[in-house]
Design a protein around this motif. Structure first.
Motif, PDB file in Angstrom:
ATOM      1  N   GLY A  71       0.808  -1.224   0.000  1.00 29.19           N
ATOM      2  CA  GLY A  71       0.000   0.000   0.000  1.00 29.19           C
ATOM      3  C   GLY A  71       0.830   1.258   0.000  1.00 29.19           C
ATOM      4  N   PRO A 115      -3.336  -1.545   8.087  1.00 26.28           N
ATOM      5  CA  PRO A 115      -4.405  -1.748   7.093  1.00 26.28           C
ATOM      6  C   PRO A 115      -4.419  -0.650   6.036  1.00 26.28           C
ATOM      7  CG  PRO A 115      -5.304  -0.890   9.145  1.00 26.28           C
ATOM      8  CD  PRO A 115      -3.850  -1.147   9.413  1.00 26.28           C
ATOM      9  N   PRO A 117      -6.116   2.045   3.581  1.00 26.87           N
ATOM     10  CA  PRO A 117      -7.368   2.814   3.622  1.00 26.87           C
ATOM     11  C   PRO A 117      -8.389   2.177   2.673  1.00 26.87           C
ATOM     12  CG  PRO A 117      -5.631   4.058   2.483  1.00 26.87           C
ATOM     13  CD  PRO A 117      -4.991   2.824   3.041  1.00 26.87           C
ATOM     14  N   ASP A 121      -8.458   4.335  -4.703  1.00 28.65           N
ATOM     15  CA  ASP A 121      -7.097   4.726  -5.076  1.00 28.65           C
ATOM     16  C   ASP A 121      -6.074   3.788  -4.423  1.00 28.65           C
ATOM     17  OD1 ASP A 121      -4.993   6.202  -6.109  1.00 28.65           O
ATOM     18  OD2 ASP A 121      -4.910   7.518  -4.356  1.00 28.65           O
ATOM     19  N   THR A 151     -11.118  -0.315  10.453  1.00 26.39           N
ATOM     20  CA  THR A 151     -11.024   0.195   9.084  1.00 26.39           C
ATOM     21  C   THR A 151     -10.836   1.708   9.147  1.00 26.39           C
ATOM     22  OG1 THR A 151     -13.415   0.384   9.012  1.00 26.39           O
ATOM     23  CG2 THR A 151     -12.448  -1.638   8.122  1.00 26.39           C
ATOM     24  N   TRP A 152     -10.346   2.264   8.065  1.00 27.12           N
ATOM     25  CA  TRP A 152     -10.187   3.717   8.025  1.00 27.12           C
ATOM     26  C   TRP A 152     -10.226   4.175   6.570  1.00 27.12           C
ATOM     27  CZ3 TRP A 152      -5.578   6.449   6.373  1.00 27.12           C
ATOM     28  CH2 TRP A 152      -4.553   5.610   5.917  1.00 27.12           C
ATOM     29  N   GLY A 153     -10.317   5.453   6.397  1.00 30.66           N
ATOM     30  CA  GLY A 153     -10.388   5.973   5.038  1.00 30.66           C
ATOM     31  C   GLY A 153     -11.820   6.209   4.604  1.00 30.66           C
ATOM     32  N   ARG A 155     -14.117   4.624   3.012  1.00 27.46           N
ATOM     33  CA  ARG A 155     -15.115   3.535   2.937  1.00 27.46           C
ATOM     34  C   ARG A 155     -15.728   3.426   1.533  1.00 27.46           C
ATOM     35  NH1 ARG A 155     -13.280   4.813   8.101  1.00 27.46           N
ATOM     36  NH2 ARG A 155     -14.057   3.321   9.613  1.00 27.46           N
TER      37      ARG A 155
END
Lengths: 292, 233
Positions: A71, A115, A117, A121, A151-153, A155
């Motif tokens: 990532g 993890p 995002p 992208d 989780t993050w970002g 979604r």
């Protein structure tokens, strides 16, 4: 009936012991292969890589990296040349890494599987990086589904869709970590959430439902391991510091019925017991996988 | 926030000395408990490596030095085994840190054997040759000569290590065993000059800082023999 291949992660603690058994011809048949983290053997000389080369004469070696950081930014050129030098000495059956990141910049490495995002992208980027990695090495490239704790970002897609998109987009093999799915289900995170699965039956059913419709034909081999409850953090943590859990063992026949008899790797990174204890753990995993 | 910025902010949230504020985490969509757990895991991995490779150094500096390394951007190397080295370098170079003056020496010494054992392999030795004052001298790739201000290698852990200049040669023998030897200051000067590419004659004259008396020549010859030199063109 095909005899299942069950392997062990090669630990520094066991290196001398394993070499002695190789020399004496007493390495148990129950250990079909060893998995290494290539970073532990790269850019170094001396007795450690020599021991690995000796062990590789006796058993196949699978290479599973920790720092490719799919990532994040691409690795420096020296990383690839060191990896190629290692693989020239010890050709692995597979090489791969995790769908995660551990470096946000080329020269900062956190040594943890963080993890991605939940963005399109990030998914496209990881797909490009996996494709590049696959082109760099001769051995088939494997991508591991990670455990994670939140989780993050933005979604834009969930972790299951992200994994499938990278596997298919990069056209790589899947290192299916069964324990990671169990940990995610027990913590109730991502697409194995939203709430923790409480009972063994619920955990197994949730993981099975998650796996339905995934590209199980891409699975190269399986990871199994143990995890631990960290009360302060109120989460199960993927420590690889305990015996393989019963839900993970219970899932093996179901998984193998769909993937075919792929190899199984037993991971142990903390509270590492003597080698013979791990060999017995490999036997236990084999019995469970065979539905005995 | 683009992808690179998001990853940087995530890492920043884990590396910060103080817990990141709720607004910063909310911007990432990250729960505070999750950020705290990942920070714990990162520290655990690093501390595990330092405990294994330089336990007395870690006991001397404490885990706060690791927080300092993280706050300064984190380890630069992708190899976990380099984290202790980076921590020792920080202890030696950073100003204003509350670490004992001898801590970096202790860390360098604790890591020296590991570094010698992991050094690149030497090419197979050629046929024996006499050393020649007009030629250089090569050593094992594993040889390092530590320049320490404290006798940490002779310290039993009680009180503080003796403050004195110490020159310590650490290397891996052809049999693959680690070896450590304290050198006198003149011999250490010679070995360092040889490692830098000087001829044996120039290095010996520079090391002796005067006429080459027989006692010094004998001491040097003995040290060189133990360090396993090979002629270099």
């Amino acid at each position: 009936m095909v005899r299942l291949q069950v392997g062990l992660g090669l630990r520094f603690e066991h290196l001398d012991d394993v070499v002695e058994r190789v020399e004496a011809g007493t390495l148990p048949d129950d250990v079909s292969f060893f998995e290494i983290s290539p970073e532990n053997f790269m850019r170094r000389g001396g007795p450690v890589p020599a021991a690995l080369a000796r062990i590789a004469e006796a058993r196949p070696v699978f290479a599973h990296g920790l720092t490719l950081s799919l990532g994040g930014p691409a690795p420096e050129a020296a990383f690839w040349s060191e990896l190629e030098a290692l693989f020239a000495r010890v050709p692995p059956r597979f090489y791969g890494d995790h769908l995660s990141f551990g470096a946000a910049a080329p020269d900062v490495h956190l040594q943890e599987l963080l993890p991605l995002p939940s963005s399109r992208d990030a998914t496209r980027h990881a797909t490009r990086r996996a494709r590049e990695a696959k082109a760099r090495v001769e051995a088939p490239f494997t991508l591991e589904n990670p455990s994670f704790y939140g989780t993050w970002g933005p979604r834009e897609l969930d972790d299951r869709a992200q994994l499938v998109e990278v596997l298919e987009g990069a056209d790589v093999r899947w290192l299916l970590d069964v324990n990671n799915l169990v940990v995610n289900a027990k913590n109730g995170v991502g697409s194995l959430g939203p709430a923790p699965a409480r009972t063994g039956e619920e955990i197994v059913e949730r993981v099975q439902a998650w796996l339905e419709g995934t590209p199980l034909g891409r699975v190269a081999y399986l990871h199994v391991a143990g995890h631990e409850w960290w009360a302060d953090d109120e989460r199960f943590v993927d420590t690889h510091g305990a015996d393989v859990g019963r839900e993970t063992l219970a899932l093996l026949p179901w998984v193998l019925a769909r993937t075919g008899p792929v190899p199984i790797l037993v991971e142990r990174d903390h509270h590492v017991p003597p080698f013979d204890v791990l060999v017995e753990e490999a036997r236990r995993v084999r019995r469970a996988a065979e539905g005995a | 926030m683009n992808r690179e910025e998001a990853l940087g902010a995530f890492v920043g949230a884990l590396a910060a000395r103080e817990a990141p504020d709720a607004a910063a985490l909310a911007a990432l969509g990250l729960e505070p408990g999750v950020a705290a757990l990942y920070r714990k895991l990162v520290r655990r991995n690093f501390l595990g490596a330092v405990e294994k490779m330089a336990p007395r150094f870690l006991a001397a500096v404490g885990p706060a030095l690791l927080d300092e390394l993280l706050a300064r951007g984190g380890p630069r190397s992708r190899y976990l085994r380099d984290v202790p080295l980076e921590l020792v370098r920080l202890a030696r170079e950073a100003e204003g840190l509350a670490v004992p003056a001898w801590a970096a020496d202790l860390g360098d010494w604790e890591l020296a054997t590991f570094r010698a054992m992991a050094a690149p392999d030497d090419p197979p030795p050629g046929p024996p040759e006499e050393l020649d004052l007009g030629r250089g001298v090569g050593f094992s790739e594993s040889l390092r000569v530590l320049a320490l201000g404290f006798a940490v290698h002779a310290w039993d852990g009680r009180g503080e290590p003796e403050a004195r200049a110490v020159h310590l040669a650490v290397h891996r023998t052809p049999d693959g065993e680690p070896r450590e030897e304290e050198l006198s200051a003149p011999v250490a000067r010679v070995v360092r000059a040889l490692l830098a590419g000087a001829t044996l004659g120039d290095a010996a004259r520079g090391g002796a800082a005067g006429p080459l008396d027989p006692a010094f020549v004998a001491e040097l010859a003995g040290a060189l023999e133990r360090l396993g030199p090979r002629p270099r063109g």
